[in-house]
Scaffold this motif. Sequence first.
Motif, PDB file in Angstrom:
ATOM      1  N   HIS A 101      -4.591  11.783  -8.389  1.00 57.29           N
ATOM      2  CA  HIS A 101      -3.605  11.911  -7.316  1.00 57.29           C
ATOM      3  C   HIS A 101      -4.280  11.659  -5.973  1.00 57.29           C
ATOM      4  O   HIS A 101      -5.349  12.208  -5.694  1.00 57.29           O
ATOM      5  N   VAL A 102      -3.635  10.795  -5.154  1.00 52.43           N
ATOM      6  CA  VAL A 102      -4.213  10.402  -3.871  1.00 52.43           C
ATOM      7  C   VAL A 102      -3.219  10.669  -2.750  1.00 52.43           C
ATOM      8  O   VAL A 102      -2.038  10.944  -2.985  1.00 52.43           O
TER       9      VAL A 102
ATOM     10  N   GLU B  81      -7.308  -2.928  -3.421  1.00 56.83           N
ATOM     11  CA  GLU B  81      -7.807  -1.869  -2.554  1.00 56.83           C
ATOM     12  C   GLU B  81      -6.647  -1.113  -1.927  1.00 56.83           C
ATOM     13  O   GLU B  81      -5.562  -1.651  -1.721  1.00 56.83           O
ATOM     14  N   ARG B  82      -6.862   0.161  -1.599  1.00 52.01           N
ATOM     15  CA  ARG B  82      -5.819   0.986  -0.999  1.00 52.01           C
ATOM     16  C   ARG B  82      -5.528   0.521   0.422  1.00 52.01           C
ATOM     17  O   ARG B  82      -6.423   0.346   1.245  1.00 52.01           O
ATOM     18  N   LEU B  83      -4.244   0.297   0.695  1.00 54.43           N
ATOM     19  CA  LEU B  83      -3.780  -0.096   2.012  1.00 54.43           C
ATOM     20  C   LEU B  83      -2.741   0.906   2.477  1.00 54.43           C
ATOM     21  O   LEU B  83      -2.266   1.749   1.720  1.00 54.43           O
TER      22      LEU B  83
ATOM     23  N   TYR C 270       0.300   8.166  -5.925  1.00 55.08           N
ATOM     24  CA  TYR C 270       0.579   8.644  -4.576  1.00 55.08           C
ATOM     25  C   TYR C 270       1.224  10.032  -4.637  1.00 55.08           C
ATOM     26  O   TYR C 270       2.239  10.223  -5.317  1.00 55.08           O
ATOM     27  N   GLY C 271       0.644  10.975  -3.923  1.00 51.83           N
ATOM     28  CA  GLY C 271       1.195  12.329  -3.860  1.00 51.83           C
ATOM     29  C   GLY C 271       1.286  12.958  -5.237  1.00 51.83           C
ATOM     30  O   GLY C 271       0.389  12.830  -6.067  1.00 51.83           O
ATOM     31  N   ALA C 272       2.420  13.625  -5.484  1.00 51.97           N
ATOM     32  CA  ALA C 272       2.616  14.284  -6.776  1.00 51.97           C
ATOM     33  C   ALA C 272       3.117  13.325  -7.844  1.00 51.97           C
ATOM     34  O   ALA C 272       3.183  13.693  -9.029  1.00 51.97           O
ATOM     35  N   GLY C 273       3.498  12.120  -7.439  1.00 51.71           N
ATOM     36  CA  GLY C 273       3.988  11.145  -8.408  1.00 51.71           C
ATOM     37  C   GLY C 273       5.438  11.346  -8.801  1.00 51.71           C
ATOM     38  O   GLY C 273       5.905  10.756  -9.779  1.00 51.71           O
TER      39      GLY C 273
ATOM     40  N   ILE D 262      -8.155   9.500  -0.598  1.00 56.87           N
ATOM     41  CA  ILE D 262      -8.825  10.759  -0.936  1.00 56.87           C
ATOM     42  C   ILE D 262      -8.023  11.479  -2.006  1.00 56.87           C
ATOM     43  O   ILE D 262      -6.810  11.316  -2.104  1.00 56.87           O
ATOM     44  N   ALA D 263      -8.686  12.245  -2.809  1.00 54.79           N
ATOM     45  CA  ALA D 263      -7.995  13.008  -3.863  1.00 54.79           C
ATOM     46  C   ALA D 263      -7.212  14.153  -3.234  1.00 54.79           C
ATOM     47  O   ALA D 263      -7.635  14.735  -2.239  1.00 54.79           O
TER      48      ALA D 263
END
Length: 355
Positions: free
Chosen positions: A285-286, A344-346, A215-218, A353-354
């Motif tokens: 990264h998402v 799955e992404r929730l 998620y994000g920059a991590g 999205i990248a």
Amino acid sequence: MKILVTGGAGFIGSAVVRRAVESHGISVVNVDCLTYAANLANLDDVSGSDLYAFERADIRDAAEMARIFLVHQPDAVMHLAAESHVDRSIDGPGEFISTNIEGTYVLLQAARAYFETLSGARREGFRFHHVSTDEVYGSLGAVGKFTEETSYKPNSPYSASKAASDMLVRAWGETYRLPIVVSNCSNNYGPFQFPEKLIPVVILNALAERPIPIYGAGTNVRDWLFVDDHADALLTILTAGKLGETYNVGGNNEVSNIDLVRTLCVILDEQRPRSDGKYADLITHVTDRPGHDFRYAIDASKIERELNWAPSVTVEEGLAQTVRWYLDNEAWWRAIQSRGQVGERLGLRDKMIAE
């Protein structure tokens, strides 16, 4: 001693049940309605024990809760049943409000009615242990730690529902003199964790050669607590904690998400190397989670000072054990994946999205 454990077929709950029965010889009544994240296979090691009993019931069902207290006559309650996934709470907060708040209320009322029937030593020894999360405190900056005196500032529907349940338990302790104790823990990990949380998602995506989402920059930081250490702490609090008190339980293992994932990739490289490349090549990264708290850190000095408990597993040791467990227990997680819609992404309206 007999304890009633709610949510005992879940990740943390099953660890508590196994440790109570196997290591302490405590009789356990597991009350679980078996939602999507519950798994009775987590309890195969104790399911045949004379010290173990199972009741399939919803904590929101007042009649069932009253019956279970009457039939089993527990000496204590450890309340772990809850909806717990932040992303799911963003998509569907109603279930979190219903289970975590209404369910806690119903259970408190049942425990209160039962407690009022007790007398003598049984009344003196009874207690209601409510298990909660450090997420009720909100988000930290780069420095500082949550203490038992930190003000509540929940930022997600999940953490808000847990904060509300904490307050209900405190109120029942003050108003009705129900003997209560509360604990707030940092992020748990280890064997049997349902594969929607970060660590099992990373492991199973890596093994499937799928993108490993960050998620994000991590850079978000969490304190990581090995689940068996947590189970040991919970039983210590239940048996030795001071009534009316709160105890923060942490692992003393602060790690950023990106560093945690990179460490997992290195462990996977060692334990099951890829045929082509390194697992870190799969990191993607998402889009970040809405309201993603930046940092959690627990000051666990109170439980160490007063109850002589401290975590025994470093994050490096725990991650290596966890990876090995998932590699050795493929049948367990394959059975869960076969249900579909796992991992799955929730928590977002748009698809992942990248960045």
